[in-house]
Write a protein that holds these residues in place. Sequence first.
Motif, short mmCIF file in Angstrom:
data_model
loop_
_atom_site.label_atom_id
_atom_site.label_comp_id
_atom_site.label_asym_id
_atom_site.label_seq_id
_atom_site.Cartn_x
_atom_site.Cartn_y
_atom_site.Cartn_z
N CYS A 27 0.88 -1.25 -0.13
CA CYS A 27 0.15 -0.04 0.02
C CYS A 27 0.86 1.21 -0.03
O CYS A 27 0.66 2.14 -0.75
N PHE A 28 2.00 1.18 0.80
CA PHE A 28 2.89 2.31 0.74
C PHE A 28 3.40 2.72 -0.65
O PHE A 28 3.59 3.76 -0.94
N LEU A 29 3.76 1.46 -1.22
CA LEU A 29 4.76 1.77 -2.62
C LEU A 29 3.60 2.26 -3.37
O LEU A 29 3.86 2.94 -4.33
N ASN A 30 2.53 1.80 -3.41
CA ASN A 30 1.27 2.10 -4.30
C ASN A 30 0.80 3.57 -4.23
O ASN A 30 0.31 4.20 -5.02
N GLY A 40 6.89 13.01 7.39
CA GLY A 40 6.11 13.09 5.71
C GLY A 40 6.59 12.35 4.58
O GLY A 40 7.72 12.43 4.47
N VAL A 41 5.88 11.94 3.72
CA VAL A 41 6.17 11.39 2.43
C VAL A 41 5.62 12.03 1.17
O VAL A 41 4.26 12.28 1.52
N HIS A 42 6.22 12.04 0.27
CA HIS A 42 5.62 12.58 -0.97
C HIS A 42 5.12 11.42 -1.70
O HIS A 42 5.80 10.60 -2.19
N PHE A 43 3.61 11.21 -1.89
CA PHE A 43 3.25 10.20 -2.75
C PHE A 43 2.79 10.83 -4.11
O PHE A 43 2.25 11.76 -4.18
N VAL A 44 3.13 9.96 -5.14
CA VAL A 44 3.01 10.15 -6.60
C VAL A 44 1.44 10.94 -6.76
O VAL A 44 0.52 9.88 -6.24
N GLY A 45 1.21 11.77 -7.04
CA GLY A 45 -0.13 12.50 -7.52
C GLY A 45 -0.74 13.19 -6.39
O GLY A 45 -1.91 13.60 -6.70
N LEU A 46 -0.18 13.21 -5.21
CA LEU A 46 -0.71 14.14 -4.37
C LEU A 46 0.28 15.20 -3.95
O LEU A 46 1.49 15.28 -4.03
N PRO A 47 -0.31 16.40 -3.72
CA PRO A 47 0.44 17.69 -3.16
C PRO A 47 0.86 17.50 -2.00
O PRO A 47 0.15 16.88 -1.21
N GLY A 48 1.94 18.07 -1.63
CA GLY A 48 2.54 18.06 -0.27
C GLY A 48 2.97 16.54 0.36
O GLY A 48 3.20 15.89 -0.50
N LEU A 49 3.21 16.66 1.60
CA LEU A 49 3.63 15.67 2.23
C LEU A 49 2.35 14.86 3.23
O LEU A 49 1.67 15.55 3.54
#
Length: 246
Positions: free
Chosen positions: A125-128, A142-151
Motif C-alpha cells: 500500500c505504501f509503495l502504491n 512526511g512522505v511525498h506520494f505520486v499524484g498527491l500535493p505536499g507531504l
Amino acid sequence: GNFPVQSFGVVLVIGFIVGLVMAGKRAARFGLKPEVVQDVAIWMIFAGVAGARIAYLLLNWKYYAQHPNELWTLRFQGLTSFGGLIGGALAILLLARKHKFKPLDYMDTVALPVLIGHAIGRIGCFLNGCCYGAACSSSPPGVHFVGLPGLHTPAQLYDTVMTLIGAGLLVLLEKKRMGRGGSAGWMMVIYGVSRFIYEFWRDGYTAEKLASLPITQAQAASLILVVVGVALVARSRRLMPEAQPA
C-alpha cells in the motif's frame, strides 16, 4: 508489453507466499495435514481477493456505478482488507467438510500467517500510494506520494509496525495452553485494534465517517471484529483441553 506490473500486486503475492509457508509449518500443531492447509489456503487467497474487491466496490458504489468499465481489474487495485477476511473465512467454511477438518482448527493455523501477510501487504500500500495518512508539514515523517500535493503521513507503515507487534504478542500468547479458536480470536482482536488505531492516521479512500458518528466505516468494522474475537477467546477457554498428569 503494455501491462504495467504494480508494486502493490508484487508485494501482495510475496505476503501470500510467506503466509502460505508459515501456515504449512504450523499445520501439525493444530492437528492438520500441511498439504490440506496449503490446498485450502490457495482457495482462501482467491476467495480473499474476490471478497476484498467486492467489499471495495460496495463501499465505493457511487463512483463505480458511474464508471462501470472500472468494475473489474486484474491488477490488485481497489481492495479492502475486511472483505478479504470475510472471503477467506467463507472459503474455510465451504472446504471444511470436503477436507474433514474443523474450521476453528484451520483458523487457528492461519491466525499468525494472516497477521504477517497483512503487515507485508501494507508495505505494498505504501509503495502504491494508497491508504495514505493525513497531510503533514515536515519530513520525516512526511512522505511525498505520486499524484498527491505536499507531504503525507506514511500511515501504511505505521499499520505494518503495529501488526508486527501484534504478531509478536500472538506468538507469546500461543506459548500458553489455549483452546480451539483461541489463536483465531486473538488474531481478530489484534487486527481489529490495530486497524482502529490506524484509521486515526489514515486519510486516503475509505476513511469516511460513519453517518454522524465520530468513527469511520473501517473503525466500526474493527469494533465488530474485536467483539467477535473476544467471544472466540472466551469460548476457547471453555474448550481448553485438560492438562495431562505428569
